[in-house]
Structure formats: C-alpha cells, structure tokens
Design an enzyme around this catalytic site. Structure first.
Site, PDB file in Angstrom:
ATOM      1  N   HIS A  46      60.511   3.267 130.008  1.00 13.35           N
ATOM      2  CA  HIS A  46      61.372   3.115 128.845  1.00 13.35           C
ATOM      3  C   HIS A  46      62.851   3.005 129.226  1.00 13.35           C
ATOM      4  O   HIS A  46      63.675   2.603 128.405  1.00 13.35           O
ATOM      5  CB  HIS A  46      61.159   4.255 127.843  1.00 13.35           C
ATOM      6  N   SER A  93      53.774  22.796 144.491  1.00 13.32           N
ATOM      7  CA  SER A  93      54.663  21.917 143.747  1.00 13.32           C
ATOM      8  C   SER A  93      56.082  22.452 143.860  1.00 13.32           C
ATOM      9  O   SER A  93      56.324  23.642 143.657  1.00 13.32           O
ATOM     10  CB  SER A  93      54.237  21.855 142.279  1.00 13.32           C
ATOM     11  N   HIS A 119      63.266   8.468 154.227  1.00 13.13           N
ATOM     12  CA  HIS A 119      62.112   7.587 154.400  1.00 13.13           C
ATOM     13  C   HIS A 119      61.647   7.537 155.853  1.00 13.13           C
ATOM     14  O   HIS A 119      60.436   7.444 156.114  1.00 13.13           O
ATOM     15  CB  HIS A 119      62.446   6.188 153.893  1.00 13.13           C
ATOM     16  N   HIS A 138      66.929  21.454 141.993  1.00 12.28           N
ATOM     17  CA  HIS A 138      68.131  20.945 141.335  1.00 12.28           C
ATOM     18  C   HIS A 138      69.333  21.670 141.954  1.00 12.28           C
ATOM     19  O   HIS A 138      69.359  22.906 142.011  1.00 12.28           O
ATOM     20  CB  HIS A 138      68.070  21.198 139.830  1.00 12.28           C
ATOM     21  N   GLY A 187      45.369  24.763 130.621  1.00 10.25           N
ATOM     22  CA  GLY A 187      45.690  26.133 130.271  1.00 10.25           C
ATOM     23  C   GLY A 187      46.449  26.921 131.304  1.00 10.25           C
ATOM     24  O   GLY A 187      46.512  28.157 131.224  1.00 10.25           O
ATOM     25  N   HIS A 202      61.774  16.376 144.951  1.00 10.19           N
ATOM     26  CA  HIS A 202      60.470  16.808 144.461  1.00 10.19           C
ATOM     27  C   HIS A 202      59.451  16.643 145.585  1.00 10.19           C
ATOM     28  O   HIS A 202      59.527  15.689 146.366  1.00 10.19           O
ATOM     29  CB  HIS A 202      60.048  15.955 143.258  1.00 10.19           C
ATOM     30  N   ASN A 243      55.015  17.599 146.216  1.00  5.74           N
ATOM     31  CA  ASN A 243      53.800  18.346 145.914  1.00  5.74           C
ATOM     32  C   ASN A 243      52.659  17.774 146.733  1.00  5.74           C
ATOM     33  O   ASN A 243      52.643  16.585 147.086  1.00  5.74           O
ATOM     34  CB  ASN A 243      53.464  18.322 144.421  1.00  5.74           C
ATOM     35  N   THR A 244      51.712  18.646 147.064  1.00  5.92           N
ATOM     36  CA  THR A 244      50.432  18.216 147.628  1.00  5.92           C
ATOM     37  C   THR A 244      49.341  19.064 146.992  1.00  5.92           C
ATOM     38  O   THR A 244      49.578  20.219 146.619  1.00  5.92           O
ATOM     39  CB  THR A 244      50.370  18.361 149.165  1.00  5.92           C
ATOM     40  N   ARG A 245      48.150  18.504 146.889  1.00  3.82           N
ATOM     41  CA  ARG A 245      47.094  19.210 146.162  1.00  3.82           C
ATOM     42  C   ARG A 245      45.720  18.707 146.591  1.00  3.82           C
ATOM     43  O   ARG A 245      45.574  17.604 147.117  1.00  3.82           O
ATOM     44  CB  ARG A 245      47.255  19.000 144.658  1.00  3.82           C
TER      45      ARG A 245
END
Length: 297
Positions: free
Chosen positions: A197, A119, A167, A123, A280, A133, A135-137
């Site tokens: 929001h 991840s 892109h 900034h 956790g 940003h 991430n891969t998982r």
C-alpha cells in the site's frame, strides 16, 4: 507423515535459546560500552525478562517462552529478543491459513502442531543507527516440518556501505551451503518485506525463507543456525560505527516516520504476527516488534 522428531525439536528449541542468550549479552555489552556521543550520559539499560504462555482453546497451558525487552537505554530505545516453544492443536483459522500456504494433507483430521523460534526487533535511540529485525523458527505437524526466518536492515538514514556490509555477512554465511542460496533468499526478502500500500520496501533488505524443507533435517537445521549466526557480525559493527554520530531534528523526524512504515507492515502483512495472535500466544510478546514512538505524516 513425518516422524515425531522429538530429539530434533528439542535441539532446535535449545539452539534458539542459546542464540537468544548470545544476542542479549552482546546488546547489553553495547549499552555498557557506549561512553561517548549522543545518549552516552544516560545510564546503561538491561533487559527485563518475562515468562510468556500460550493459552490453548481449553484454557490449559500449551507452552510459552521468554520475552526479553530493553527500554530507554543509551543505544537502544526499545529492543526485544523473544524465544518461544508452543504446541497444541491449530484452531480452524490457523488451520485454514496453514493449509493455504503449505497444502498439508490431513490437517483437519490431526491438527496437532509444535513450533519454536527466536524473534528480534531493535529500535534505536540515534537515528543514524539502523533498526533491525531477525527471526528463525522451526514448525512441526504430524504431516510436515519446516524451517523459516531471516534478517533485514531497516535504516531511516541509509548508508550504502552499511547495506553492503550487512548483505556481505549474509552471503558469507550462506555460500558454504550453496552458491545460489544468497541470491535466492535475498530476492525472497525483497519480495516479502515490501509494503504494497506504500509501494516501497520497508528497508534495505536482507535474507528470508519460509516453509523450508529439503527432507534433510540436519542440513536444514545447519542452514537455519547459520542464518542466526550471521546476525551479530552483520549488525554489531554498524551499531558501533553509527552510535557516536550526531543527528538533527530532521533526522529524528525521519526515524519516527520510518517507524510508522515498520508498524504498518508488521500489523498488516507479517506472517509471524498473524500466526502468534491466531494461536493464542501472549499478545505482548507477539506485538513486541512495535516501536515505542512513531509518526505518520
């Protein structure tokens, strides 16, 4: 029921670690080579690396990872590149969230899991340089396995040519797998990285997938690797081009306000943040994505 996939899990974890090493080296090279333009008179920064752990419900160690954070540099104000490999049993809240997403049978009777990934959130010092940003998982349970991840660009000052380049690199890395992948994963990113929001996207998009399992582990792993491989060629040229540009106080203010939007998204909607805290994992590592400074109007 899935096979144990022990060798495959080890390969995935090793890949995420090797990608981390490549990105950390490239970012430190950017710090070292920035010798003209804003912030170039500062000392180049390097990553501080800390081992992280996940505490299981019985208090024993259940995996961990590396948290690599660079702060106060010439190019990066704060960037984190984390890798983790965690395992154990899912608590009730995590089980409920996972079952709602995947509809996995048998989780209540056998809630074991294993997860590994990388991840990254950056900034930048100069508001002309976009935040980013990636991430891969991979996630495994005795009942299912899948891959997820992607990358998205988050400029506060938008340049159409930067968006097009970012892109185009994603598309170039996805097209060899299937011509319909890029448009599908782009649309997924547009939907996922939306802030309801605020009624707006948090950036200019990218690609995203989750719960990806075709049944062909090797092909799904190759796709996940290519999503990771796309990151540096998509992002580094933008940093190199924009880091030398001047900016105004209004530009810096726009950056801080945009960071507030980014923080809102990560704390309210991001799946990875919720999963990391519920299972956790080290809270500092989970919340590494938050900017060092932000502003709300």
């Amino acid at each position: 029921m899935t096979e144990e996939l022990k060798d495959e899990r080890a390969r995935a974890a090793a890949w995420f670690r090797s990608l981390r090493d490549e990105i950390v080296a490239a970012f430190e090279d950017l710090e070292q080579s920035h010798d003209t333009g804003p912030f170039s008179d500062a000392a180049p920064a390097r990553f501080d690396v800390t081992e992280t752990t996940r505490a299981s419900e019985d208090g024993t160690d259940a995996g961990g990872g590396l948290m690599s954070v660079l702060r106060g540099g010439r190019v990066f104000e704060k960037v984190g590149v984390n890798v983790s490999e965690v395992y154990g049993t899912l608590g009730e809240r995590a089980q409920a969230a996972m079952a709602a997403r995947k509809g996995i049978p048998g989780m209540k009777d056998d809630p074991r899991f294993w997860a590994s990934g990388i991840s990254l959130v950056a900034h930048m010092q100069n508001p002309q340089v976009p935040a980013v940003h990636m991430n891969t998982r991979m996630f495994w349970t005795p009942h299912a396995w899948w891959f997820g991840g992607g990358s998205d660009l988050n400029p506060c000052l938008e340049y159409d040519e930067d968006t097009a380049h970012f892109h185009a690199q994603q598309k170039a890395h996805l097209d060899p797998h299937s011509a319909d992948l890029y448009p599908r994963l782009k649309a997924w990113a547009d939907e996922y990285f939306y802030v309801p929001h605020r009624k707006r996207a948090r950036g200019v998009g990218g690609i995203f997938m989750d719960d990806h399992c075709t049944g062909d582990w090797e092909e799904d792993f190759r796709l996940t690797q290519d999503i990771g491989r796309a990151f540096l060629p998509a992002y580094l040229p933008l940093v190199e081009k924009r880091r030398v540009q001047d900016f105004t106080e209004a530009d810096k203010d726009a950056q801080l306000v945009h960071r507030g939007l980014y923080a809102e998204y990560n704390l309210v909607y991001d799946r990875g943040t919720k999963f990391g805290l519920e299972t956790g994992h080290d809270a500092n590592a989970v919340l590494m994505s938050l900017p060092p400074l932000a502003k709300w109007v």
